[in-house]
Scaffold this motif. Structure first.
Motif, mmCIF file in Angstrom:
data_model
loop_
_atom_site.group_PDB
_atom_site.id
_atom_site.type_symbol
_atom_site.label_atom_id
_atom_site.label_comp_id
_atom_site.label_asym_id
_atom_site.label_seq_id
_atom_site.Cartn_x
_atom_site.Cartn_y
_atom_site.Cartn_z
ATOM 1 N N ASN A 1 0.842 -1.210 0.000
ATOM 2 C CA ASN A 1 0.000 0.000 0.000
ATOM 3 C C ASN A 1 0.872 1.253 0.000
ATOM 4 O OD1 ASN A 1 -1.499 -2.250 0.845
ATOM 5 N ND2 ASN A 1 -2.969 -1.010 1.959
ATOM 6 N N LEU A 2 1.931 1.227 0.801
ATOM 7 C CA LEU A 2 2.821 2.387 0.872
ATOM 8 C C LEU A 2 3.483 2.641 -0.473
ATOM 9 C CD1 LEU A 2 4.303 4.554 2.583
ATOM 10 C CD2 LEU A 2 6.070 2.832 3.003
ATOM 11 N N LEU A 3 4.003 1.593 -1.098
ATOM 12 C CA LEU A 3 4.697 1.773 -2.376
ATOM 13 C C LEU A 3 3.738 2.214 -3.472
ATOM 14 C CD1 LEU A 3 7.199 -1.235 -2.352
ATOM 15 C CD2 LEU A 3 7.572 1.135 -1.633
ATOM 16 N N ASP A 4 2.506 1.727 -3.423
ATOM 17 C CA ASP A 4 1.505 2.170 -4.408
ATOM 18 C C ASP A 4 1.227 3.661 -4.251
ATOM 19 O OD1 ASP A 4 -0.632 1.567 -6.436
ATOM 20 O OD2 ASP A 4 -1.895 2.291 -4.802
ATOM 21 N N ALA A 5 1.130 4.120 -3.002
ATOM 22 C CA ALA A 5 0.900 5.544 -2.760
ATOM 23 C C ALA A 5 2.115 6.365 -3.177
ATOM 24 C CB ALA A 5 0.579 5.782 -1.286
ATOM 25 N N CYS A 6 3.320 5.830 -2.923
ATOM 26 C CA CYS A 6 4.542 6.552 -3.276
ATOM 27 C C CYS A 6 4.696 6.704 -4.790
ATOM 28 C CB CYS A 6 5.757 5.830 -2.697
ATOM 29 S SG CYS A 6 5.967 6.021 -0.911
ATOM 30 N N LYS A 7 4.272 5.687 -5.512
ATOM 31 C CA LYS A 7 4.360 5.745 -6.970
ATOM 32 C C LYS A 7 3.615 6.960 -7.516
ATOM 33 C CE LYS A 7 3.470 2.882 -11.068
ATOM 34 N NZ LYS A 7 3.012 1.546 -11.532
ATOM 35 N N LYS A 8 2.519 7.332 -6.867
ATOM 36 C CA LYS A 8 1.687 8.430 -7.348
ATOM 37 C C LYS A 8 2.261 9.808 -7.023
ATOM 38 C CE LYS A 8 -2.311 5.410 -6.983
ATOM 39 N NZ LYS A 8 -3.483 5.011 -6.189
ATOM 40 N N VAL A 9 3.281 9.859 -6.148
ATOM 41 C CA VAL A 9 3.874 11.171 -5.820
ATOM 42 C C VAL A 9 5.265 11.334 -6.415
ATOM 43 C CG1 VAL A 9 2.522 11.380 -3.704
ATOM 44 C CG2 VAL A 9 4.853 10.440 -3.589
ATOM 45 N N LEU A 10 5.717 10.363 -7.200
ATOM 46 C CA LEU A 10 7.012 10.515 -7.863
ATOM 47 C C LEU A 10 6.891 11.488 -9.027
ATOM 48 C CD1 LEU A 10 8.696 7.000 -8.130
ATOM 49 C CD2 LEU A 10 9.632 9.040 -7.041
ATOM 50 N N SER A 11 7.873 12.351 -9.169
ATOM 51 C CA SER A 11 7.885 13.300 -10.284
ATOM 52 C C SER A 11 8.112 12.552 -11.598
ATOM 53 C CB SER A 11 8.987 14.332 -10.068
ATOM 54 O OG SER A 11 10.268 13.725 -10.182
ATOM 55 N N PRO A 12 7.827 13.172 -12.724
ATOM 56 C CA PRO A 12 8.031 12.494 -14.007
ATOM 57 C C PRO A 12 9.485 12.111 -14.262
ATOM 58 C CG PRO A 12 6.602 14.407 -14.262
ATOM 59 C CD PRO A 12 7.143 14.468 -12.867
ATOM 60 N N ASN A 13 10.424 12.848 -13.689
ATOM 61 C CA ASN A 13 11.845 12.554 -13.860
ATOM 62 C C ASN A 13 12.521 12.466 -12.493
ATOM 63 O OD1 ASN A 13 12.177 12.717 -16.885
ATOM 64 N ND2 ASN A 13 11.326 14.760 -16.479
ATOM 65 N N PRO A 14 12.231 11.414 -11.733
ATOM 66 C CA PRO A 14 12.771 11.320 -10.377
ATOM 67 C C PRO A 14 14.279 11.098 -10.379
ATOM 68 C CG PRO A 14 11.691 9.287 -10.980
ATOM 69 C CD PRO A 14 11.410 10.257 -12.088
ATOM 70 N N LEU A 15 14.890 11.372 -9.233
ATOM 71 C CA LEU A 15 16.337 11.227 -9.079
ATOM 72 C C LEU A 15 16.722 9.921 -8.400
ATOM 73 C CD1 LEU A 15 17.212 14.852 -7.880
ATOM 74 C CD2 LEU A 15 17.390 13.906 -10.203
ATOM 75 N N PHE A 16 15.993 9.570 -7.342
ATOM 76 C CA PHE A 16 16.380 8.375 -6.594
ATOM 77 C C PHE A 16 15.237 7.891 -5.717
ATOM 78 C CE2 PHE A 16 17.268 11.796 -3.607
ATOM 79 C CZ PHE A 16 16.873 11.266 -2.385
ATOM 80 N N VAL A 17 15.311 6.612 -5.354
ATOM 81 C CA VAL A 17 14.452 6.010 -4.344
ATOM 82 C C VAL A 17 15.315 5.030 -3.559
ATOM 83 C CG1 VAL A 17 12.392 4.642 -3.842
ATOM 84 C CG2 VAL A 17 12.414 6.169 -5.833
#
Length: 314
Positions: free
Chosen positions: A228-244
């Motif tokens: 659930n956490l990762l699904d929510a995080c996917k929706k707040v990633l910018s189009p060109n993310p730097l790192f996770v």
């Protein structure tokens, strides 16, 4: 031993050799002997299944020992020598308070210094303004490392006490004016709200515990709620993310588990994947003491990763 596959990743055993104020002096028989500044502490460590390298008199010189009890995270500190209520430690340009709390934790996870450096490196490489979200942020050292490198940071934790501690560390580090939002909230609820608001982040730092509670009693269980956490995080990633980066302590999972979980969340086709263990290296015998597992992705490929398809390195 090489990992034979066609995936672009590297298995890493990460250590933090640049500490001056901390060292793992010795470990064994389910314990670790550590130096925090000028004070020696003994804490339980289930991974230390071998015999100590140093004689008992070296261990007896410790200022305090945490004695666990059967209940989850239960126990108390036994003080053998005078020790202040709290004291200041440093890592590079970061300064922070250490103290023997009601649990075995003292305000810093020293093995994570390698990740602080890596996070700072990703932000510096970007050469642009970056927004970073740190979930389960504890006393703020990853947040401070990111802010010190120029990022705008949102730090989320469910404990008011540790957020106040993190803000004190911000002042100690001379980062009072750094753009850090300190948020007392349940991690999943906060990220879900950010997603509905359309807020985006360029970097994610995820350090969830095995079990925890939010400020309103919300229950966190790693295996049940991580998807659930990762699904929510996917929706707040910018189009060109730097790192996770995702770290896990005291869970019955492998670093490979975290790697595949992140792959489902992060569908970037380029960049560098790595996963493995975060470890401390003993001063006494040079053994690696594994502390946590991690998986991470960076937009920037390191030079060595461009020439290998898989492998293990330290």
């Amino acid at each position: 031993m090489a990992i034979q596959n066609k995936l672009q990743f590297t298995y890493l055993i990460l250590t933090s050799p640049e500490w001056k104020d901390y060292e793992l002096v010795d470990s064994g028989n389910g314990w670790k002997l550590e130096r925090f500044g000028q004070y020696l502490l003994v804490r339980p460590e289930a991974e230390a299944v071998w015999a100590p390298a140093l004689p008992e008199n070296k261990w007896a010189a410790a200022h305090a020992r945490f004695v666990p009890t059967p209940e989850e995270n239960g126990g108390h500190w036994q003080h053998h020598k005078p020790i202040p209520e709290r004291w200041i430690m440093h890592y590079k340009n970061l300064s922070f308070f250490i103290q023997t709390t009601a649990s075995r934790h003292v305000g810093v996870f020293p093995e994570q210094a390698c990740q602080w450096d890596w996070i700072a490196e990703q932000i510096t490489k970007a050469g642009r303004s970056a927004r970073v979200l740190n979930l389960f942020g504890y006393t703020g050292l990853a947040s401070l490392a990111a802010a010190q490198s120029g990022a705008q940071v949102t730090h989320v934790d469910a404990s008011r006490k540790v957020i106040n501690w993190a803000r004190e560390n911000q002042t100690l580090s001379g980062l009072e004016t750094a753009p850090i939002r300190w948020i007392l909230d349940d991690a999943i609820k906060f990220v879900q709200r950010e997603g509905r608001r359309g807020v985006k982040y360029d970097g994610l730092i995820l350090d969830p515990p095995k079990f925890g509670r939010g400020p309103k009693g919300e229950v966190w269980e790693f295996f049940r709620l991580l998807p659930n956490l990762l699904d929510a995080c996917k929706k707040v990633l910018s189009p060109n993310p730097l790192f996770v980066v995702l770290t896990a302590y005291a869970v019955k999972a492998s670093a490979l588990t975290l790697h595949y979980a992140l792959q489902e969340m992060l569908t970037q086709s380029d960049g560098e994947w790595s996963f493995g263990e975060v470890a401390l290296m003993e001063k006494s015998a040079g053994r690696f003491l594994s502390m946590a597992i991690f998986a991470r992705w960076s937009r920037f490929k390191s030079p060595e990763s461009r020439t290998q398809e898989g492998g293990i390195r330290t």
